[in-house]
Write a protein that holds these residues in place. Structure first.
Motif, PDB file in Angstrom:
ATOM      1  N   LEU A  68       0.800  -1.227   0.000  1.00 15.77           N
ATOM      2  CA  LEU A  68       0.000   0.000   0.000  1.00 15.77           C
ATOM      3  C   LEU A  68       0.831   1.274   0.000  1.00 15.77           C
ATOM      4  O   LEU A  68       0.283   2.364  -0.054  1.00 15.77           O
ATOM      5  CB  LEU A  68      -0.923   0.021   1.231  1.00 15.77           C
ATOM      6  CG  LEU A  68      -1.953  -1.104   1.350  1.00 15.77           C
ATOM      7  CD1 LEU A  68      -2.800  -0.923   2.603  1.00 15.77           C
ATOM      8  CD2 LEU A  68      -2.847  -1.148   0.121  1.00 15.77           C
ATOM      9  N   PRO A  89      -4.750   5.992  -5.255  1.00  9.74           N
ATOM     10  CA  PRO A  89      -4.473   5.477  -6.603  1.00  9.74           C
ATOM     11  C   PRO A  89      -3.983   6.572  -7.556  1.00  9.74           C
ATOM     12  O   PRO A  89      -3.346   6.271  -8.554  1.00  9.74           O
ATOM     13  CB  PRO A  89      -5.837   4.929  -7.046  1.00  9.74           C
ATOM     14  CG  PRO A  89      -6.494   4.531  -5.764  1.00  9.74           C
ATOM     15  CD  PRO A  89      -6.078   5.588  -4.769  1.00  9.74           C
ATOM     16  N   TYR A 263       2.448  -0.778  -5.995  1.00  6.98           N
ATOM     17  CA  TYR A 263       1.774  -0.377  -4.753  1.00  6.98           C
ATOM     18  C   TYR A 263       0.688   0.600  -5.190  1.00  6.98           C
ATOM     19  O   TYR A 263       0.692   1.048  -6.356  1.00  6.98           O
ATOM     20  CB  TYR A 263       2.753   0.277  -3.756  1.00  6.98           C
ATOM     21  CG  TYR A 263       3.486   1.475  -4.306  1.00  6.98           C
ATOM     22  CD1 TYR A 263       2.926   2.748  -4.272  1.00  6.98           C
ATOM     23  CD2 TYR A 263       4.729   1.340  -4.898  1.00  6.98           C
ATOM     24  CE1 TYR A 263       3.602   3.849  -4.791  1.00  6.98           C
ATOM     25  CE2 TYR A 263       5.406   2.418  -5.423  1.00  6.98           C
ATOM     26  CZ  TYR A 263       4.839   3.675  -5.360  1.00  6.98           C
ATOM     27  OH  TYR A 263       5.490   4.754  -5.895  1.00  6.98           O
ATOM     28  N   VAL A 264      -0.204   0.922  -4.306  1.00  5.34           N
ATOM     29  CA  VAL A 264      -1.298   1.813  -4.687  1.00  5.34           C
ATOM     30  C   VAL A 264      -0.728   3.183  -5.073  1.00  5.34           C
ATOM     31  O   VAL A 264      -0.035   3.816  -4.282  1.00  5.34           O
ATOM     32  CB  VAL A 264      -2.305   1.957  -3.530  1.00  5.34           C
ATOM     33  CG1 VAL A 264      -3.468   2.851  -3.951  1.00  5.34           C
ATOM     34  CG2 VAL A 264      -2.808   0.598  -3.101  1.00  5.34           C
ATOM     35  N   GLY A 265      -0.999   3.616  -6.273  1.00  5.94           N
ATOM     36  CA  GLY A 265      -0.514   4.914  -6.742  1.00  5.94           C
ATOM     37  C   GLY A 265       0.795   4.838  -7.513  1.00  5.94           C
ATOM     38  O   GLY A 265       1.307   5.849  -8.006  1.00  5.94           O
ATOM     39  N   GLN A 266       1.350   3.617  -7.636  1.00 10.43           N
ATOM     40  CA  GLN A 266       2.694   3.465  -8.209  1.00 10.43           C
ATOM     41  C   GLN A 266       2.793   3.966  -9.649  1.00 10.43           C
ATOM     42  O   GLN A 266       3.766   4.627 -10.016  1.00 10.43           O
ATOM     43  CB  GLN A 266       3.115   1.997  -8.119  1.00 10.43           C
ATOM     44  CG  GLN A 266       4.490   1.690  -8.661  1.00 10.43           C
ATOM     45  CD  GLN A 266       4.447   1.021 -10.026  1.00 10.43           C
ATOM     46  OE1 GLN A 266       3.410   0.562 -10.455  1.00 10.43           O
ATOM     47  NE2 GLN A 266       5.567   1.004 -10.701  1.00 10.43           N
TER      48      GLN A 266
ATOM     49  N   GLY B  39      -5.453  -6.144  -1.417  1.00 10.81           N
ATOM     50  CA  GLY B  39      -5.017  -4.752  -1.496  1.00 10.81           C
ATOM     51  C   GLY B  39      -3.647  -4.669  -2.131  1.00 10.81           C
ATOM     52  O   GLY B  39      -2.806  -5.536  -1.940  1.00 10.81           O
ATOM     53  N   GLY B  40      -3.426  -3.594  -2.909  1.00  8.57           N
ATOM     54  CA  GLY B  40      -2.122  -3.420  -3.542  1.00  8.57           C
ATOM     55  C   GLY B  40      -2.268  -3.305  -5.041  1.00  8.57           C
ATOM     56  O   GLY B  40      -3.386  -3.278  -5.571  1.00  8.57           O
ATOM     57  N   GLY B  41      -1.149  -3.241  -5.719  1.00  8.88           N
ATOM     58  CA  GLY B  41      -1.205  -2.993  -7.165  1.00  8.88           C
ATOM     59  C   GLY B  41      -1.368  -1.505  -7.395  1.00  8.88           C
ATOM     60  O   GLY B  41      -1.790  -0.777  -6.499  1.00  8.88           O
ATOM     61  N   CYS B  42      -1.054  -1.076  -8.593  1.00 12.17           N
ATOM     62  CA  CYS B  42      -1.027   0.368  -8.893  1.00 12.17           C
ATOM     63  C   CYS B  42      -2.359   1.055  -8.634  1.00 12.17           C
ATOM     64  O   CYS B  42      -2.422   2.196  -8.217  1.00 12.17           O
ATOM     65  CB  CYS B  42      -0.660   0.594 -10.343  1.00 12.17           C
ATOM     66  SG  CYS B  42       0.527  -0.553 -10.950  1.00 12.17           S
ATOM     67  N   SER B  43      -3.455   0.350  -8.921  1.00 13.10           N
ATOM     68  CA  SER B  43      -4.755   1.002  -8.807  1.00 13.10           C
ATOM     69  C   SER B  43      -5.457   0.716  -7.484  1.00 13.10           C
ATOM     70  O   SER B  43      -6.561   1.195  -7.266  1.00 13.10           O
ATOM     71  CB  SER B  43      -5.651   0.563  -9.966  1.00 13.10           C
ATOM     72  OG  SER B  43      -5.085   0.987 -11.184  1.00 13.10           O
ATOM     73  N   GLY B  44      -4.847  -0.062  -6.628  1.00 12.00           N
ATOM     74  CA  GLY B  44      -5.405  -0.247  -5.297  1.00 12.00           C
ATOM     75  C   GLY B  44      -5.792  -1.671  -4.978  1.00 12.00           C
ATOM     76  O   GLY B  44      -5.592  -2.138  -3.868  1.00 12.00           O
ATOM     77  N   LEU B  45      -6.378  -2.362  -5.942  1.00  6.46           N
ATOM     78  CA  LEU B  45      -6.833  -3.729  -5.694  1.00  6.46           C
ATOM     79  C   LEU B  45      -6.263  -4.642  -6.766  1.00  6.46           C
ATOM     80  O   LEU B  45      -6.160  -4.250  -7.930  1.00  6.46           O
ATOM     81  CB  LEU B  45      -8.360  -3.779  -5.718  1.00  6.46           C
ATOM     82  CG  LEU B  45      -9.078  -2.947  -4.645  1.00  6.46           C
ATOM     83  CD1 LEU B  45     -10.553  -2.774  -4.975  1.00  6.46           C
ATOM     84  CD2 LEU B  45      -8.919  -3.580  -3.275  1.00  6.46           C
ATOM     85  N   SER B 113      -9.317  -0.221  -9.591  1.00  6.32           N
ATOM     86  CA  SER B 113      -9.917   0.544  -8.491  1.00  6.32           C
ATOM     87  C   SER B 113     -11.422   0.554  -8.691  1.00  6.32           C
ATOM     88  O   SER B 113     -11.905   0.376  -9.804  1.00  6.32           O
ATOM     89  CB  SER B 113      -9.367   1.965  -8.451  1.00  6.32           C
ATOM     90  OG  SER B 113      -9.841   2.689  -9.551  1.00  6.32           O
TER      91      SER B 113
END
Lengths: 355, 114
Positions: A68, A89, A263-266, B39-45, B113
């Motif tokens: 995250l 994001p 990660y979120v926003g990467q 959770g995780g990844g560029c867009s959140g999920l 997301s």
């Protein structure tokens, strides 16, 4: 307004209080300049309790936080400390977190009044993972030892006076109490945070002062800490950071790992870096006089930026942080601040936290 | 008159065939496919897939084309209405999630997301 559990002690010590993020905190103890001097040459003790604290446990705690946030947390050894950023994001900052891997939990330091957002954010992204979050902001007190002598003060509680290295954490016995100590320097200034239960805070504070006698330890307020923070170009939430700012614009490159993967926003953060897409930069600016937060900065009648933090300097000048349009973010550039009475200003340097 | 179908998760015949082939290659014939989100990844999920012999007590179970899909409750909120397909086109081979809840997906397609 939230008050410190040690307020009566601070009052007796001559504290002048100020308001920050809905908390009544010590601005100074009557001699701001002396407090700055102490931070620069000896050691100061600051009550940081108004910042939020979270204990995270569970087998998947580190993995989830790693997925995250911006920095590489995977592989953090017990006893290590790393800063990371929770981003949306869209790559905007939810908060900057100090993650300390204690023996059986993660101690996460957050900005004031951010705990609810952070816990909800982590909870939203928790599915089957073994992760438990406990808000310990209310039942713990966090002191900060700042200055060149800070490691020596703490060393009084360690066998052989061993100095805690930067970006490490440990448990230390003070009297009958085991407390968490986390060292994460403010650039070249040693900073060790001491977290203890609220019910022993008075005794711990007393013990720290006794240990600090030989090192000229004295109580300091937030104005002195702010002076140091602004002089060093360190942004904080609520002033420079919020959910409209990305880590690169805020100069927090050192808290972003571009090799770690998703990660979120990467995607957004990486694109901003790869294509140099940021439109403004966080800069340190020296002012002839005091200005209000949010004051506009002009260069030849062109609006080029906005002040985010201000603190009185040592020789009558004022130091500030400000977001400045990238094309004008040039050290040495002379500008004016304010719209009615103009204050002369000069851009000093770019704020940048690097590892 | 229109009738509203309850949202569920579908697997296409082609995707089901690949699940069965994969299960067989892994010596896990008859295993169900756990379809999930983390959770995780560029867009959140991020989507997750794994083979499991038995469902958990609180799982939603969907049986289609001789493949059982196991979906936990929280993941189901984000996956309801999704069709799991399999692509073997020029742009890459693999399972594809056609998820109507996803507002954005990241470049690699594994993160979304809502």
């Amino acid at each position: 307004m939230v008050t410190s559990s040690l307020e009566s002690i601070y009052k007796a010590d001559g504290a002048v209080f100020t308001d920050r993020s809905g908390h009544k905190i010590v601005g100074h103890f009557g001699n701001f300049h002396k407090e700055i001097e102490v931070l620069q040459s000896n050691a100061g003790l600051l009550d940081m309790s108004y910042c939020d604290r979270l204990n995270v446990t569970g087998d998947d705690a580190l993995d989830l936080l790693n997925r995250l946030s911006t920095n590489q947390l995977e592989g953090m050894d017990i006893g290590s400390v790393r800063w990371t950023i929770l981003t949306t994001p869209k790559g905007r900052i939810i908060d900057v977190l100090r993650v300390a891997r204690m023996e059986d939990y993660l101690s996460v330091g957050a900005s004031p009044e951010r705990i609810q957002n952070i816990m909800e954010w982590i909870d939203f992204y928790t599915f089957g993972e073994d992760v438990q979050l406990v808000d310990v902001s209310q039942n713990t007190v966090e002191f900060s030892l700042i200055g060149p002598n800070a490691p020596l003060v703490l060393g009084k509680f360690v066998t052989g006076g061993k100095v805690l290295p930067n970006d490490t954490c440990d448990s230390v016995q003070i009297g009958d109490t085991s407390i968490a100590v986390i060292r994460s320097d403010m650039k070249d200034y040693p900073r060790i945070n001491v977290i203890c239960q609220s019910n022993v805070a008075i005794d711990i504070r007393q013990s720290l002062f006794e240990a600090g006698k030989d090192f000229h330890l004295m109580a300091v307020g937030f104005q002195a800490e702010d002076f140091l923070r602004i002089t060093l170009g360190i942004p904080i939430y609520g002033f420079e950071l919020d959910d409209k700012v990305d880590p690169l614009t805020a100069g927090l490159l050192g808290y972003v790992n571009f090799e770690k993967g998703c990660y979120v926003g990467q995607e957004v953060v990486t694109r901003l870096n790869t294509y140099q897409k940021i439109k403004k930069k966080l800069m340190m600016i020296q002012l002839r006089d005091e200005v209000n937060l949010g004051a506009e900065i002009y260069s030849d009648n062109t609006l080029i930026g906005e002040i985010t933090s201000v603190a009185p300097g040592e020789q009558g000048q004022w130091n500030s942080l400000a977001y400045v349009k990238k094309t004008y973010a040039i050290p040495g550039l002379v500008c004016t601040v304010g719209s009615e009475s103009l204050v002369e200003a000069r851009i000093v340097a770019e704020c940048s936290i690097k590892v | 008159m229109t009738t509203t179908q309850p949202l569920t998760i579908h697997i296409t015949e082609k995707a089901a065939l690949h699940v069965k082939e994969y299960a067989s290659a892994e010596s896990k014939p008859g295993y169900g496919l756990r379809v999930g989100v983390k959770g995780g990844g560029c867009s959140g999920l991020t989507y997750t897939l794994s083979l499991e012999l038995q469902p958990q007590e609180t799982d939603k179970i969907i049986d289609e084309h001789d493949v059982r899909l196991f979906v936990d409750k929280k993941g189901y909120i984000f996956l309801a209405g999704t069709t799991l397909d399999y692509s073997d086109g020029l742009n890459g081979k693999g399972f594809v999630f056609n998820n109507p809840n996803a507002k954005t997906t990241c470049g690699c397609g594994t993160s979304f997301s809502v």
